[in-house]
Design an enzyme around this catalytic site. Structure first.
Site, PDB file in Angstrom:
ATOM      1  N   CYS A 274       0.836  -1.211   0.000  1.00  0.00           N
ATOM      2  CA  CYS A 274       0.000   0.000   0.000  1.00  0.00           C
ATOM      3  C   CYS A 274       0.867   1.257   0.000  1.00  0.00           C
ATOM      4  O   CYS A 274       0.558   2.238  -0.683  1.00  0.00           O
ATOM      5  CB  CYS A 274      -0.918   0.024   1.221  1.00  0.00           C
ATOM      6  SG  CYS A 274      -2.037  -1.373   1.295  1.00  0.00           S
TER       7      CYS A 274
ATOM      8  N   ARG B 141      -7.866  -4.402  -3.209  1.00  0.00           N
ATOM      9  CA  ARG B 141      -7.413  -3.245  -4.006  1.00  0.00           C
ATOM     10  C   ARG B 141      -8.420  -3.018  -5.140  1.00  0.00           C
ATOM     11  O   ARG B 141      -8.283  -3.588  -6.219  1.00  0.00           O
ATOM     12  CB  ARG B 141      -6.005  -3.491  -4.548  1.00  0.00           C
ATOM     13  CG  ARG B 141      -4.992  -3.723  -3.459  1.00  0.00           C
ATOM     14  CD  ARG B 141      -3.580  -3.906  -3.954  1.00  0.00           C
ATOM     15  NE  ARG B 141      -2.773  -4.487  -2.892  1.00  0.00           N
ATOM     16  CZ  ARG B 141      -2.262  -3.798  -1.857  1.00  0.00           C
ATOM     17  NH1 ARG B 141      -2.427  -2.514  -1.798  1.00  0.00           N
ATOM     18  NH2 ARG B 141      -1.575  -4.408  -0.916  1.00  0.00           N
TER      19      ARG B 141
HETATM   20  C1  BEZ Z   1       0.620  -4.608   1.822  1.00  0.00           C
HETATM   21  O1  BEZ Z   1       1.831  -4.757   1.892  1.00  0.00           O
HETATM   22  O2  BEZ Z   1       0.092  -3.559   1.466  1.00  0.00           O
HETATM   23  C2  BEZ Z   1      -0.269  -5.771   2.158  1.00  0.00           C
HETATM   24  C3  BEZ Z   1       0.172  -7.039   1.838  1.00  0.00           C
HETATM   25  C4  BEZ Z   1      -0.618  -8.123   2.176  1.00  0.00           C
HETATM   26  C5  BEZ Z   1      -1.840  -7.918   2.816  1.00  0.00           C
HETATM   27  C6  BEZ Z   1      -2.272  -6.632   3.095  1.00  0.00           C
HETATM   28  C7  BEZ Z   1      -1.490  -5.553   2.759  1.00  0.00           C
END
Ligand code: BEZ
Length: 240
Positions: free
Chosen positions: A57, A140
């Protein structure tokens, strides 16, 4: 699950392409917004991410913030959302600016609004919570909403996969090109590539489409392309 539990579950119908974007009021890192009414007359991209203080994110927010001006020039506003509170959002965006370097970017300030949605009110309304992937985090999701408040495209990625923001820009410009010039855009289209003319709607037009003209190149009656100047597209769209 017994029948009582089943009946008590909230049922949400997520918006589909062609629907009016569901209305909501939300608190964001840039103050209160009313969506989509505050954005009427502009395109907007409403997108969700799983959580603050997570690496994928973070990379996405830095990339989108870096491209914000480019999207704004194409008459498009960006609005983020996660199922986190306002203070978490503020702390995360401050950390990004102060500490994180990614892909040659640093000191990145996220200026577009980030919605707090602890209640999941908006995330559920927009189908951003997909329980098979996560019951507590939004996937997402990306909703493209046009100047008439209509949902025009929807893209979903899972939690582990960062989005391609060049593709989001390409999709935005392609949809604006379709609207402006009454054409469709083929696979992997970018401004300057040939565009697809609308299909023949009658046998007479189909017959005409069996040969090339000055303007059209027809492989068959249903597959005709034409040139559309890149500068004309960009001048038209970016000056609107
Ligand atoms: C992230 O790094 O944004 C992420 C990765 C796995 C699950 C949720 C967020």
């Amino acid at each position: 699950m017994d029948s009582q539990e089943t009946t008590q579950q909230e049922v949400f119908t997520m918006p589909r392409i062609g629907d009016k974007a569901p209305q909501f009021t939300a608190t964001t890192t840039q103050g209160e917004i009313n969506f989509p009414s505050d954005y009427k007359g502009k395109w907007s991209i409403l997108f969700s991410h799983p959580a603050d203080f997570t690496p994928v994110c973070t990379s996405e927010f830095m990339t989108f913030a870096n491209l914000e001006e480019k999207f704004n020039k194409a008459n498009c506003s960006l609005i983020g959302l996660s199922i986190d509170g306002l203070y978490s959002h503020i702390a995360w965006l401050r950390t990004i600016k102060d500490k994180i370097k990614f892909n040659g970017m640093e000191n990145v300030e996220v200026k577009f609004p980030l919605i707090e949605d602890i209640s999941m009110n908006v995330a559920k309304r927009y189908g951003m919570v997909q329980p098979g992937e996560s019951k507590t985090q939004a996937v997402r999701a990306v909703f493209f909403v046009d100047p008439n408040e209509t949902v025009r495209a929807i893209i979903y990625y899972p939690l582990s996969l960062g989005r391609n923001f060049d593709e989001l820009y390409r999709a935005l410009i392609a949809m604006q090109t379709s609207d402006q010039f009454n054409v469709a855009t083929p696979a992997d289209w970018n401004p300057g590539d040939d565009v697809i003319v609308s299909p023949a709607g009658s046998c007479g037009v189909a017959e005409e489409r069996m040969g090339n003209t000055d303007e059209l190149e027809c492989m068959d009656w249903f597959f005709c392309t034409k040139k559309l100047d890149k500068d004309l597209i960009l001048d038209t769209i970016l000056k609107k």
